[in-house]
Design a protein around this motif. Structure first.
Motif, PDB file in Angstrom:
ATOM      1  N   GLU A   1       0.764  -1.356  -0.267  1.00  0.00           N
ATOM      2  CA  GLU A   1      -0.374  -0.295   0.001  1.00  0.00           C
ATOM      3  C   GLU A   1       0.912   1.140  -0.031  1.00  0.00           C
ATOM      4  O   GLU A   1       0.671   1.791  -0.591  1.00  0.00           O
TER       5      GLU A   1
ATOM      6  N   GLU B   1       1.879   1.679  -3.467  1.00  0.00           N
ATOM      7  CA  GLU B   1       1.159   2.289  -4.540  1.00  0.00           C
ATOM      8  C   GLU B   1       0.636   3.480  -3.707  1.00  0.00           C
ATOM      9  O   GLU B   1       0.455   4.227  -5.538  1.00  0.00           O
ATOM     10  N   GLU B   2       0.644   3.682  -3.111  1.00  0.00           N
ATOM     11  CA  GLU B   2       0.218   5.578  -2.878  1.00  0.00           C
ATOM     12  C   GLU B   2       1.346   6.023  -3.291  1.00  0.00           C
ATOM     13  O   GLU B   2       0.655   6.723  -4.483  1.00  0.00           O
ATOM     14  N   TYR B   3       2.403   5.798  -3.399  1.00  0.00           N
ATOM     15  CA  TYR B   3       3.441   6.491  -4.090  1.00  0.00           C
ATOM     16  C   TYR B   3       3.665   6.456  -5.307  1.00  0.00           C
ATOM     17  O   TYR B   3       4.060   7.435  -6.428  1.00  0.00           O
ATOM     18  N   ILE B   4       3.163   5.335  -6.355  1.00  0.00           N
ATOM     19  CA  ILE B   4       2.858   6.062  -7.898  1.00  0.00           C
ATOM     20  C   ILE B   4       2.213   6.149  -7.717  1.00  0.00           C
ATOM     21  O   ILE B   4       1.872   7.128  -8.934  1.00  0.00           O
ATOM     22  N   LYS B   5       1.017   6.190  -7.455  1.00  0.00           N
ATOM     23  CA  LYS B   5      -0.622   7.214  -7.328  1.00  0.00           C
ATOM     24  C   LYS B   5       0.020   8.678  -7.405  1.00  0.00           C
ATOM     25  O   LYS B   5      -0.698   9.569  -8.162  1.00  0.00           O
ATOM     26  N   ASN B   6       1.002   8.903  -6.674  1.00  0.00           N
ATOM     27  CA  ASN B   6       1.272  10.144  -6.055  1.00  0.00           C
ATOM     28  C   ASN B   6       2.341  10.750  -7.523  1.00  0.00           C
ATOM     29  O   ASN B   6       3.438  11.967  -6.540  1.00  0.00           O
TER      30      ASN B   6
ATOM     31  N   GLN C   1       4.635   0.318 -12.240  1.00  0.00           N
ATOM     32  CA  GLN C   1       3.413   0.258 -11.952  1.00  0.00           C
ATOM     33  C   GLN C   1       4.050  -1.563 -11.201  1.00  0.00           C
ATOM     34  O   GLN C   1       4.619  -1.937 -11.568  1.00  0.00           O
TER      35      GLN C   1
ATOM     36  N   ARG D   1      -6.057  -6.683  -7.844  1.00  0.00           N
ATOM     37  CA  ARG D   1      -5.400  -5.029  -8.716  1.00  0.00           C
ATOM     38  C   ARG D   1      -4.903  -6.111 -10.027  1.00  0.00           C
ATOM     39  O   ARG D   1      -3.925  -4.993 -11.453  1.00  0.00           O
TER      40      ARG D   1
END
Length: 283
Positions: free
Chosen positions: A152, A155-160, A165, A189
């Motif tokens: 998680e 995942e947050e780092y990638i989304k930001n 991926q 996912r």
């Protein structure tokens, strides 16, 4: 639906294809790695799973190069070791892995081997992977042994805006260490789940339920375990240096485990035979 042959593939979220069974080379001595890996490719494997930590990347790549099989039909994985977490160390390690595989043109998949080092070092290592991917040296990225907390976090780092991926999550997975929570997180996912030590390092071959299934289906206990992994939708990574067993581990596409068979291998236990960073790493 379970895959139908050794050449079957899954589509990664990066758009590339990954063969459904990999040939693992952990603890395979460098002086025999090229020979046994070439034999595996000759038998039909199209997926080789190595790592910098294994000290046999050069030999694994040589087996692919000298196999006589078109490079585009073979899939090669390596990993950033735990001793090289953090941006600068990971960048150097990645460069060394790329150099070891230079004749291949690219590395199909590169994973962070385990989530040790803390958040800053984990994300730094990921940043180094993303840069190598953007430069065309690596096609797909992933992680190994990450717990849900670390997944998680990434995942947050990638989304930001961190880039990349998560295409693959690799773990010790077998009926006695199923990691259902992590597998569900990944599969939700569309991240491919790879299972290392799918044969439990041969420590469970005398389990009555496994022997019963082997007898029922006319297969070996090892073949039943690989089939279990395939029917779960995972990519098992069996390893062997014995030619007969390398072949045996591929002969799993002419059998199907029933729902009842699969349920009989559903144990309420967590008994890994390897290290367990997914649980041990708390930071």
């Amino acid at each position: 639906m379970a895959p139908t042959s050794l050449q079957s593939t899954y589509k990664l979220v990066s758009g590339y294809e990954i063969p459904v069974v990999g040939f693992g080379v952990y603890q395979t001595p460098p002086d025999v790695t090229e020979q046994v890996t070439r034999k595996a490719i000759e038998i039909g494997y199209r997926h080789v799973d190595s790592a910098k930590y294994y000290e046999n990347e050069l030999e694994s790549a040589a087996a692919i190069l000298n196999s006589g099989i078109d490079r585009s039909k073979l899939f090669y994985t390596s990993k950033v070791p735990t001793s090289c977490m953090g941006y600068e160390k990971a960048k150097k390690a990645i460069e060394e892995s790329i150099a070891a595989a230079k004749g291949l043109g690219y590395i199909d998949l590169m994973l962070i081997h385990a989530p040790y080092g803390g958040k800053e070092d984990r994300l730094g290592a990921w940043r180094a992977l993303v840069e190598a991917q953007k430069a065309g040296h690596i096609r797909s990225l992933g992680v190994s042994n990450y717990g849900i907390k670390q997944l998680e976090e990434l995942e947050e780092y990638i989304k930001n805006g961190g880039g990349g991926q998560i295409t693959v999550g690799q773990y010790e997975i077998h009926p006695w260490c199923p990691r259902n929570d992590i597998a569900a997180w990944l599969q939700k996912r569309n991240i491919v789940v790879e299972a290392y030590s799918p044969l439990v390092q041969a420590t469970r071959m005398k389990e009555p339920v496994l022997q019963e299934l082997a007898k029922k289906h006319g297969k070996t206990e090892a073949q039943i375990l690989i089939r279990w992994s395939l029917q779960k939708g995972y990519v098992p990574l069996p390893k062997s240096v014995t030619e007969s067993r390398i072949l045996e581990n591929t002969q799993v596409f002419d059998v199907s485990l029933s729902d009842e068979d699969m349920a009989s291998l559903n144990f309420n236990t967590h008994e890994p035979v390897c290290w367990d960073p997914a649980r041990d790493c708390k930071i």
